[in-house]
Design an enzyme around this catalytic site. Structure first.
Site, PDB file in Angstrom:
ATOM      1  N   LYS A 297      64.219  23.489  67.134  1.00 21.62           N
ATOM      2  CA  LYS A 297      63.757  23.913  65.817  1.00 21.62           C
ATOM      3  C   LYS A 297      64.773  23.479  64.774  1.00 21.62           C
ATOM      4  O   LYS A 297      65.941  23.870  64.822  1.00 21.62           O
ATOM      5  CB  LYS A 297      63.576  25.428  65.754  1.00 21.62           C
ATOM      6  CG  LYS A 297      63.065  25.888  64.391  1.00 21.62           C
ATOM      7  CD  LYS A 297      63.274  27.366  64.179  1.00 21.62           C
ATOM      8  CE  LYS A 297      63.069  27.700  62.716  1.00 21.62           C
ATOM      9  NZ  LYS A 297      63.535  29.060  62.383  1.00 21.62           N
TER      10      LYS A 297
ATOM     11  N   ALA B  54      59.294  32.874  58.758  1.00 18.72           N
ATOM     12  CA  ALA B  54      60.025  33.581  57.702  1.00 18.72           C
ATOM     13  C   ALA B  54      59.083  34.352  56.781  1.00 18.72           C
ATOM     14  O   ALA B  54      58.044  33.837  56.355  1.00 18.72           O
ATOM     15  CB  ALA B  54      60.893  32.639  56.871  1.00 18.72           C
ATOM     16  N   GLY B  55      59.483  35.573  56.478  1.00 15.06           N
ATOM     17  CA  GLY B  55      58.796  36.390  55.491  1.00 15.06           C
ATOM     18  C   GLY B  55      57.999  37.553  56.045  1.00 15.06           C
ATOM     19  O   GLY B  55      57.661  38.486  55.318  1.00 15.06           O
TER      20      GLY B  55
ATOM     21  N   ASN C 141      62.053  37.194  63.569  1.00 19.45           N
ATOM     22  CA  ASN C 141      63.237  37.825  64.127  1.00 19.45           C
ATOM     23  C   ASN C 141      63.542  39.141  63.410  1.00 19.45           C
ATOM     24  O   ASN C 141      63.468  40.217  63.984  1.00 19.45           O
ATOM     25  CB  ASN C 141      64.423  36.871  64.067  1.00 19.45           C
ATOM     26  CG  ASN C 141      65.669  37.400  64.759  1.00 19.45           C
ATOM     27  OD1 ASN C 141      66.719  36.801  64.692  1.00 19.45           O
ATOM     28  ND2 ASN C 141      65.604  38.527  65.449  1.00 19.45           N
ATOM     29  N   THR C 142      63.847  39.049  62.104  1.00 23.10           N
ATOM     30  CA  THR C 142      64.267  40.231  61.357  1.00 23.10           C
ATOM     31  C   THR C 142      63.231  41.341  61.393  1.00 23.10           C
ATOM     32  O   THR C 142      63.578  42.523  61.507  1.00 23.10           O
ATOM     33  CB  THR C 142      64.572  39.857  59.893  1.00 23.10           C
ATOM     34  OG1 THR C 142      65.532  38.797  59.873  1.00 23.10           O
ATOM     35  CG2 THR C 142      65.128  41.037  59.130  1.00 23.10           C
TER      36      THR C 142
ATOM     37  N   GLY D  32      63.927  36.704  56.199  1.00 21.43           N
ATOM     38  CA  GLY D  32      64.438  38.066  56.266  1.00 21.43           C
ATOM     39  C   GLY D  32      64.003  38.982  55.147  1.00 21.43           C
ATOM     40  O   GLY D  32      64.411  40.137  55.090  1.00 21.43           O
TER      41      GLY D  32
END
Length: 263
Positions: free
Chosen positions: A105, A192-193, A214-215, A166
């Protein structure tokens, strides 16, 4: 049930049952990482090579001890890289550490506050990595023209942001995502987001092939339970996309029409 069971995600010729890809950072320890990954039923897990030990330091705990490569597809990423040179070197190191592993990635950041991608450096790195034999999944902005260019270069998956990394803001750019999805010939995965399960479901309802997060999991009050919720949201959103939603209308449409009713 056969139609749903046969609906696999295909990346670089490999088939995956799960469309939820998870990160391995921000958890309190490796045990929580393992439990959350299992609850998500993820098959592809991404690893920040510059921040995570996968064998570089024999004296430190090794992530691969809890997420073994014979069970998971390890996806090395270039988180923390701000130039194409750094990104390329990082993934070349990952290839050595993972015995010639090619699926990676790519992300090249342009700004430490927003973590938006530097698209010029991203294009440069993508061209070099593809030429070097890597199978590149690429984090990018939500620009449909840039997505098309990255596909033309040879990237095996396009990963546009839905909001800043995040941030947990959810899907802020659904029309751009739709444009990318409708024109891409390789998988499109939101990266993301995402903040909660409904965000993941919306991404899938738009037609995205998967979501990487992830976050949203690691930062939850109960990461393991959130991982389970995200798994269900991805499944529900994908099923809804394939089923086809009803058109939006301004006025009511009775569930039980009056035509033909008994007088």
């Amino acid at each position: 049930m056969t139609q749903i069971a046969d609906d696999t995600l295909v990346i670089a010729g490999r088939h995956y049952r799960s469309r939820l890809l998870t990160g391995t950072g921000k958890f309190k320890d490796l045990e929580e990482t393992r439990r959350a990954t299992e609850a998500a039923e993820a098959e592809i897990v991404t690893v920040a090579i510059r921040r995570t030990n996968i064998g570089q330091d024999p004296a430190q705990p090794n992530l691969l001890d809890v997420l073994p490569p014979d069970r998971y597809t390890i996806l090395p990423n270039t988180a923390g890289c701000y130039t194409a040179d750094d990104a390329v070197r990082t993934l070349q190191l990952a290839r050595e550490l993972l015995d010639g592993h090619k699926l990676v990635k790519l992300e090249v950041l342009g700004d430490p506050r927003t973590l938006f991608p530097d698209v010029v450096q991203t294009l440069d790195a993508a061209e070099r990595l593809v030429a070097d034999g890597f199978e590149v999944m690429v984090y990018t902005s939500d620009d449909p023209l840039l997505a098309r260019r990255l596909e033309q270069i040879g990237c095996v998956a396009i990963m546009p942001l839905a909001a800043p990394i995040g941030s947990g803001l959810g899907i802020q750019n659904r029309y751009n995502l739709l444009e990318i999805v409708e024109n891409a010939k390789v998988p499109v995965l939101v990266d993301a987001g995402v903040g909660t399960a409904s965000d993941a479901a919306i991404a899938m309802e738009l037609g995205c092939d998967g979501v990487l997060m992830n976050t949203a999991i690691a930062g939850a009050r109960d990461p393991v339970l959130m991982a389970h919720a995200m798994k269900l949201a991805i499944q529900a959103g994908r099923a809804a996309f394939r089923a086809g939603r009803i058109p939006r209308k301004r006025y009511a449409s009775a569930s039980s029409p009056i035509d033909g009713t008994i007088g």
